[in-house]
Design a protein around this motif. Sequence first.
Motif, PDB file in Angstrom:
ATOM      1  N   CYS A  35       0.875  -1.174   0.000  1.00 12.02           N
ATOM      2  CA  CYS A  35       0.000   0.000   0.000  1.00 12.02           C
ATOM      3  C   CYS A  35       0.914   1.227   0.000  1.00 12.02           C
ATOM      4  N   SER A  36       0.343   2.364  -0.337  1.00 12.71           N
ATOM      5  CA  SER A  36       1.193   3.558  -0.388  1.00 12.71           C
ATOM      6  C   SER A  36       1.651   3.924   1.018  1.00 12.71           C
ATOM      7  N   LEU A  37       2.863   4.388   1.104  1.00 13.94           N
ATOM      8  CA  LEU A  37       3.429   4.801   2.383  1.00 13.94           C
ATOM      9  C   LEU A  37       2.621   5.946   2.984  1.00 13.94           C
ATOM     10  N   GLY A  38       2.127   6.847   2.132  1.00 11.51           N
ATOM     11  CA  GLY A  38       1.301   7.961   2.613  1.00 11.51           C
ATOM     12  C   GLY A  38       0.012   7.475   3.251  1.00 11.51           C
ATOM     13  N   ASP A  39      -0.683   6.543   2.579  1.00  7.57           N
ATOM     14  CA  ASP A  39      -1.924   5.981   3.140  1.00  7.57           C
ATOM     15  C   ASP A  39      -1.632   5.244   4.446  1.00  7.57           C
ATOM     16  N   PHE A  40      -0.519   4.517   4.466  1.00  8.11           N
ATOM     17  CA  PHE A  40      -0.144   3.771   5.673  1.00  8.11           C
ATOM     18  C   PHE A  40       0.106   4.719   6.844  1.00  8.11           C
ATOM     19  N   LEU A  41       0.867   5.785   6.605  1.00  6.59           N
ATOM     20  CA  LEU A  41       1.160   6.742   7.659  1.00  6.59           C
ATOM     21  C   LEU A  41      -0.118   7.421   8.152  1.00  6.59           C
ATOM     22  N   THR A  42      -1.013   7.770   7.243  1.00  7.14           N
ATOM     23  CA  THR A  42      -2.280   8.391   7.637  1.00  7.14           C
ATOM     24  C   THR A  42      -3.071   7.453   8.545  1.00  7.14           C
ATOM     25  N   ALA A  43      -3.164   6.185   8.158  1.00  9.44           N
ATOM     26  CA  ALA A  43      -3.896   5.201   8.963  1.00  9.44           C
ATOM     27  C   ALA A  43      -3.215   4.997  10.314  1.00  9.44           C
ATOM     28  N   LEU A  44      -1.909   4.945  10.311  1.00 11.34           N
ATOM     29  CA  LEU A  44      -1.134   4.760  11.543  1.00 11.34           C
ATOM     30  C   LEU A  44      -1.347   5.924  12.500  1.00 11.34           C
ATOM     31  N   ASN A  45      -1.344   7.137  11.970  1.00 11.63           N
ATOM     32  CA  ASN A  45      -1.510   8.333  12.802  1.00 11.63           C
ATOM     33  C   ASN A  45      -2.914   8.458  13.397  1.00 11.63           C
ATOM     34  N   ARG A  46      -3.874   7.679  12.900  1.00  9.87           N
ATOM     35  CA  ARG A  46      -5.231   7.684  13.470  1.00  9.87           C
ATOM     36  C   ARG A  46      -5.337   6.782  14.695  1.00  9.87           C
ATOM     37  N   VAL A  47      -4.316   5.967  14.957  1.00  9.36           N
ATOM     38  CA  VAL A  47      -4.334   5.045  16.088  1.00  9.36           C
ATOM     39  C   VAL A  47      -3.828   5.767  17.330  1.00  9.36           C
ATOM     40  N   SER A  48      -4.589   5.660  18.400  1.00  5.43           N
ATOM     41  CA  SER A  48      -4.231   6.303  19.665  1.00  5.43           C
ATOM     42  C   SER A  48      -2.830   5.879  20.114  1.00  5.43           C
ATOM     43  N   GLY A  49      -2.009   6.855  20.442  1.00  6.69           N
ATOM     44  CA  GLY A  49      -0.643   6.608  20.873  1.00  6.69           C
ATOM     45  C   GLY A  49       0.368   6.627  19.733  1.00  6.69           C
ATOM     46  N   PHE A  50      -0.123   6.705  18.485  1.00  4.40           N
ATOM     47  CA  PHE A  50       0.765   6.695  17.333  1.00  4.40           C
ATOM     48  C   PHE A  50       0.552   7.915  16.440  1.00  4.40           C
ATOM     49  N   GLU A  51      -0.081   8.944  16.996  1.00  5.77           N
ATOM     50  CA  GLU A  51      -0.396  10.158  16.232  1.00  5.77           C
ATOM     51  C   GLU A  51       0.857  10.909  15.780  1.00  5.77           C
ATOM     52  N   ASP A  52       1.962  10.732  16.492  1.00 10.16           N
ATOM     53  CA  ASP A  52       3.182  11.487  16.174  1.00 10.16           C
ATOM     54  C   ASP A  52       4.216  10.696  15.369  1.00 10.16           C
ATOM     55  N   VAL A  53       3.856   9.519  14.884  1.00 10.16           N
ATOM     56  CA  VAL A  53       4.789   8.710  14.084  1.00 10.16           C
ATOM     57  C   VAL A  53       5.050   9.424  12.765  1.00 10.16           C
ATOM     58  N   ARG A  54       6.323   9.479  12.398  1.00 12.32           N
ATOM     59  CA  ARG A  54       6.733  10.144  11.153  1.00 12.32           C
ATOM     60  C   ARG A  54       7.320   9.112  10.191  1.00 12.32           C
ATOM     61  N   PRO A  55       7.485   9.474   8.930  1.00  7.58           N
ATOM     62  CA  PRO A  55       8.053   8.525   7.955  1.00  7.58           C
ATOM     63  C   PRO A  55       9.399   7.952   8.402  1.00  7.58           C
ATOM     64  N   GLU A  56      10.231   8.766   9.017  1.00  8.15           N
ATOM     65  CA  GLU A  56      11.542   8.264   9.446  1.00  8.15           C
ATOM     66  C   GLU A  56      11.429   7.210  10.552  1.00  8.15           C
ATOM     67  N   ASP A  57      10.356   7.282  11.362  1.00  8.37           N
ATOM     68  CA  ASP A  57      10.130   6.248  12.379  1.00  8.37           C
ATOM     69  C   ASP A  57       9.812   4.910  11.714  1.00  8.37           C
ATOM     70  N   ILE A  58       8.961   4.962  10.705  1.00  8.66           N
ATOM     71  CA  ILE A  58       8.612   3.745   9.958  1.00  8.66           C
ATOM     72  C   ILE A  58       9.857   3.185   9.279  1.00  8.66           C
ATOM     73  N   GLN A  59      10.638   4.041   8.636  1.00  7.50           N
ATOM     74  CA  GLN A  59      11.851   3.595   7.948  1.00  7.50           C
ATOM     75  C   GLN A  59      12.840   2.958   8.912  1.00  7.50           C
ATOM     76  N   ARG A  60      12.945   3.514  10.125  1.00  3.31           N
ATOM     77  CA  ARG A  60      13.855   2.955  11.130  1.00  3.31           C
ATOM     78  C   ARG A  60      13.400   1.551  11.542  1.00  3.31           C
ATOM     79  N   VAL A  61      12.098   1.369  11.770  1.00  2.96           N
ATOM     80  CA  VAL A  61      11.591   0.051  12.152  1.00  2.96           C
ATOM     81  C   VAL A  61      11.818  -0.950  11.023  1.00  2.96           C
ATOM     82  N   VAL A  62      11.563  -0.543   9.788  1.00  5.14           N
ATOM     83  CA  VAL A  62      11.792  -1.420   8.640  1.00  5.14           C
ATOM     84  C   VAL A  62      13.264  -1.820   8.578  1.00  5.14           C
TER      85      VAL A  62
END
Length: 184
Positions: A35-62
Amino acid sequence: MPISKKDIGLSKLMSKMLRHSPGDFGLVLDGEGFCSLGDFLTALNRVSGFEDVRPEDIQRVVRECEKQRFEIAEDYIRARYGHSHERITYEAAEPPSVLYHGTNRKAVALIMAEGLLPMSRQYVHLSEGLHFAALAGKRRGELVILEVDTARAGQKGVRFYYAGNEVWLADRIPAECCRPIADQ
């Protein structure tokens, strides 16, 4: 560098979103699980406690996930393997002559009678090296590593799929293609 508790929580949520229940988060994955990274980040930021996740956080976990569960390709993200929702397709590929599967001592007798089956997963997971096999098997109890003769399996009609980062998948592996190696 050890992964932080925050990144462990993010990795678990990413697994839930990309491997197990993307629809619950409004995500639509293509046939290869992207799925698109933008759509993924938008969905992730809607989850309580994950509103401040940024693309670099996702890239670090990957990048730092020891089991390399995720992949980013251009502006898309996916879980490489382990999906429990719809079946993800992979191109068949020629594996190394030997692959490994980590399991627990209690399962060995059944595997040696019936072969390796995907159980609740879509595929049997195999690895090129002992490290990933041990990581997968350790969480299941007393670890036993099985060696898989891929040439023999191929002669029996098994198709192998490369999921990336030393991880291989198959629909099933006949028992006669497996043998336990020294306990780890």
